[in-house]
Motif scaffolding. Structure first.
Motif: not given
Length: 126
Positions: A46-52
């Motif tokens: 599962e996805f937790v966090a993303g950043i540009s």
């Protein structure tokens, strides 16, 4: 091909904190959006966090908003995940990955990621 190596996992009591790191090599880290995912035993990833790329845009799973913070240091080719107020249900292997899209709305989908690290185990005891 980018090589990703995570570190910082471990055993922590509920309510505690951990800071995960993912060091990248072999590619141009500063051109990739990055994400953190987790997988608990018997459960789907599962996805937790993303950043540009610049670090100015982030996205979080609802379950971690307000407790987890993703950040990056392009000079060090490293992405971080600060995890506070940890809960037993946060126990999982946490992996980082390079995103193939710079579009924030795509970051929660694992299919939009290319290179994956081996992960680091996080265990939260009650």
């Amino acid at each position: 091909q980018v090589l990703l190596v995570e570190s910082g996992g471990g055993l922590v009591q509920a309510g505690g904190s951990l800071r995960l790191s993912c060091a990248a090599s072999g590619g141009t880290f500063s051109t990739y959006a990055m994400g953190w995912f987790r997988q608990a035993p018997g459960k789907a990833r599962e996805f937790v966090a993303g950043i540009s790329v610049s670090g100015t845009n982030t996205r979080y799973a609802d379950s971690v908003k307000g407790r987890f913070t993703i950040s990056r240091d392009n000079a060090k080719n490293t992405v971080y995940l600060q995890m506070n107020s940890l809960k037993p249900e946060n126990t999982a292997v946490y992996c980082s990955a390079t995103a193939t899209s710079h579009t924030r709305s795509y970051w929660c989908g694992a299919i939009y990621y290319e290179a994956w690290g081996q992960g680091t185990q996080v265990t939260v005891s009650s």
